[in-house]
Design an enzyme around this catalytic site. Structure first.
Site, short mmCIF file in Angstrom:
data_model
loop_
_atom_site.label_atom_id
_atom_site.label_comp_id
_atom_site.label_asym_id
_atom_site.label_seq_id
_atom_site.Cartn_x
_atom_site.Cartn_y
_atom_site.Cartn_z
N ASP A 32 0.84 -1.19 0.00
CA ASP A 32 0.00 0.00 0.00
C ASP A 32 0.88 1.25 0.00
O ASP A 32 1.86 1.33 0.76
CB ASP A 32 -0.90 0.02 1.24
CG ASP A 32 -2.38 0.03 0.87
OD1 ASP A 32 -2.76 0.91 0.08
OD2 ASP A 32 -3.13 -0.82 1.37
N ASP A 53 -3.21 4.64 -2.28
CA ASP A 53 -4.35 5.00 -1.44
C ASP A 53 -4.80 6.45 -1.65
O ASP A 53 -3.96 7.36 -1.70
CB ASP A 53 -3.95 4.79 0.03
CG ASP A 53 -5.06 5.13 1.00
OD1 ASP A 53 -6.01 4.35 1.11
OD2 ASP A 53 -4.96 6.19 1.66
N GLU A 59 -6.36 3.83 -6.11
CA GLU A 59 -7.67 4.02 -5.48
C GLU A 59 -8.09 5.43 -5.86
O GLU A 59 -7.57 6.40 -5.31
CB GLU A 59 -7.59 3.87 -3.96
CG GLU A 59 -8.96 3.99 -3.32
CD GLU A 59 -8.94 4.15 -1.80
OE1 GLU A 59 -9.90 3.73 -1.14
OE2 GLU A 59 -7.97 4.73 -1.27
N HIS A 119 -10.81 -3.75 2.34
CA HIS A 119 -10.74 -3.40 3.76
C HIS A 119 -11.63 -2.23 4.13
O HIS A 119 -11.81 -1.94 5.32
CB HIS A 119 -9.29 -3.07 4.13
CG HIS A 119 -8.77 -1.88 3.38
ND1 HIS A 119 -8.55 -1.90 2.03
CD2 HIS A 119 -8.44 -0.63 3.80
CE1 HIS A 119 -8.10 -0.72 1.64
NE2 HIS A 119 -8.04 0.07 2.68
N ASP A 120 -12.19 -1.54 3.14
CA ASP A 120 -13.07 -0.40 3.39
C ASP A 120 -14.54 -0.72 3.14
O ASP A 120 -15.39 0.16 3.27
CB ASP A 120 -12.68 0.79 2.50
CG ASP A 120 -11.40 1.47 2.96
OD1 ASP A 120 -11.10 1.41 4.17
OD2 ASP A 120 -10.71 2.07 2.13
#
Length: 571
Positions: free
Chosen positions: A110, A212, A269, A342-343
């Protein structure tokens, strides 16, 4: 014959390693605890590589493992070149990279560069001395008549402005939590620090990054007020900081100074990017190799950061959004397809509205729906065994900062405590962060101890990996079959590189086809009622034991999903 040769030539020109990967996302804190402290770690991932190899995935995306105070579970980084002690050491990571490589599995990390932790050395220096060069690594502004510089609301609630200690009328900016100050991308020196760090990691042998919140790096420089859109009197920061004009300069430079120099993959993202800008992001000269599209992922809420604004979506709505996404991505470049991350909450609890089918049937149906879309499939840990949401009875049971904020925002908007808790239970990011269920034991095999940093979902007796490995009818085995069909069968070129086209079906059925050397059709019934489909040919994959026929037509049972080779032998 000439058309086939041209198509094969086009495929050869477009082939890239990252298009052929099957990516498995790991939330390290919850994957496997190797030392009994109740927290998953890097050695835990290494110990489970045999499982991942058995599944058939080819690339791992590891959520942040960098030095962090863990306010936002690692997305608040205090040292970009350090490893958080609870996860292990740099030696552990090197061992993981090499052990995965020996199994033919690549690893990406990430990349969190919209913000850092307030415990990063840069921010500490910025706070300690207003004249420091590091002050310009972040965003500091004077207030207005004793009030914050503007009315922007952070993603996690409250003002984006936090008072600077011991400085009158001075504030620093944070899009997310107050302990996640935004980096100032307007500063060339800051950008060069970021690029050096990225290249340092790529030199270590990782295969790339998932980037991210990258569409937040450009802020409107007028810092004017946003339109008020809540009972708190604030306006969403998204209106002034998400995918704003001028971001193209930053993203093009980021790509040029880092990713283009390596044989690596970059996955953005990128929320807030309209489809007419996709060519800039993933086109031939785009900023990234692929991006995640959230237009369909957030179908259950009006706003991905305000969970109390629920929608009453239907399968035909999902179909329309999914097709629009696929066609936009296909016209521009390449996509990163996902059901969970994960979100997000668990897809089985989110997309299967009939609880009777929130089981292996529903899990296989959803897997079929997303896995054969055009793009690289991303599997989130636990998805391949059919893990579901939990039900918590009190807000104190939640760890996620966004869940806690949404609970209080719901109360502020006039909802009851019961309603607010229901919103959070349905949408909490903790749903996907509960420990992986390896077996049916008290602690689900997550740890040798009885410790766990977050409460388990609680259904490990019914849903666990140990029971599913080797079981031919399990969700795990079905995912293995999907990977085999996409990556290792005679249909791989069609399923990876073939063109996407929607099919006409009833409202409850999502149907599409992939065409190349062959034409394969995918049909998924997202209802609890039987649905007829118009298709003949060889049945390649089926989440039921049979495909019914009635009056000469094929009939999908409740939440049945099939893959059919068009024109093949009719079973």
């Amino acid at each position: 014959m000439e058309m086939i040769l041209k198509e094969r030539q086009r495929l050869n020109e477009e082939q890239n390693f990252w298009k052929e990967e099957v990516v498995y996302q790991i939330y390290p804190k919850s994957f496997y605890d190797s030392n009994g402290d109740g927290i998953g770690d890097i050695k835990g991932i290494t110990r489970k590589l045999d499982y991942l190899e058995e599944l058939g995935v080819t690339m791992l995306w590891i959520c942040p493992i960098f030095t962090s105070p863990m306010v936002d579970n690692g997305y608040d980084i205090a040292d970009y070149k350090g490893i958080q002690a609870e996860f292990g050491t740099m030696e552990d990571l090197t061992e993981l990279i090499e052990a995965a490589k020996a199994r033919g599995i690549k690893l990406i990390l990430d990349l969190v560069v919209n913000h850092s932790s307030d415990e990063h050395a840069w921010f500490k220096a910025a706070l300690a001395d207003s004249g420091s060069s590091y002050r310009d690594y972040y965003i500091f502004k004077s207030g207005e008549a004793g009030n914050p510089p503007n009315n922007w609301r952070s993603i996690f609630g409250g003002s984006v402005w936090e008072p600077v200690p011991n400085e009158d009328n001075m504030y620093y900016f944070h899009t997310f939590d107050k302990k996640q100050p935004d980096l100032n991308w307007e500063n060339p020196a800051l950008r060069q620090e970021i690029y050096e760090m990225i290249n340092w990691w790529l030199e270590k042998g990782i295969a790339g990054f998932r980037i991210d919140s990258i569409t937040f790096v450009k802020k409107d420089q007028d810092y004017g007020n946003a339109e008020v859109d809540g009972s708190d009197g604030l306006g969403s920061v998204k209106h002034k900081t998400r995918n704003r004009p001028g971001i193209e300069k930053f993203l093009a430079e980021l790509n040029r100074e880092t990713f283009q120099k390596y044989e690596c993959v970059s996955v953005g993202e990128a929320p807030g990017v309209p489809y007419d800008q996709y060519d800039q992001y993933i086109g031939e000269n785009g900023y990234f190799n692929m991006i995640f599209d959230f237009h369909y992922a957030d179908i259950d809420v009006e706003n991905g950061s305000e969970w109390f604004r629920r929608t009453n979506w239907q399968p035909q709505d999902l179909k329309k959004l999914l097709f629009k996404s696929q066609e936009a991505v296909q016209a521009s470049g390449w996509g990163a397809n996902f059901l969970e991350n994960h979100d997000q909450p668990r897809s089985l609890s989110k997309y299967i509205t009939d609880e009777r089918y929130q089981n292996e049937i529903g899990a296989k149906a959803l897997g079929t729906l997303f896995f054969f879309l055009r793009g690289t499939p991303f599997i989130y840990q636990g998805q391949e065994i059919g893990m579901k949401n939990f039900q918590r009875k009190t807000i104190e049971d939640f760890n996620d900062v966004s869940s806690i904020d949404n609970y209080h925002r719901s109360l502020l908007e006039g909802f009851s405590e019961e309603e607010a808790l229901n919103f959070v239970n349905q949408r909490s990011r903790d749903n996907n962060r509960t420990p992986f269920q390896w077996d049916s034991s008290t602690n689900a095999g997550f740890s040798d101890s009885n410790k766990s940093w977050l409460k388990l979902t609680g259904d490990q007796v019914e849903v666990n990996a140990d029971d599913q490995i080797g079981c031919p009818n399990s969700v795990f085995s079905y995912y293995k079959q999907m990977i085999q069909l996409r990556n290792h069968s005679s249909y791989r070129d069609t399923l990876i590189y073939g063109q996407f086209a929607p099919l006409n079906t009833t409202d409850a059925v999502i149907g599409y086809e992939r065409s190349g050397d062959e034409t394969l059709q995918v049909f998924v019934n997202l209802s609890n009622q039987e649905q007829k489909i118009e298709s003949s040919g060889e049945l390649l994959l089926n989440n039921y034991s049979e495909l019914k026929e009635q009056d000469g037509a094929r009939v999908l049972q409740a939440y049945q999903a099939v893959v059919i080779r068009k024109g093949g032998n009719h079973d």
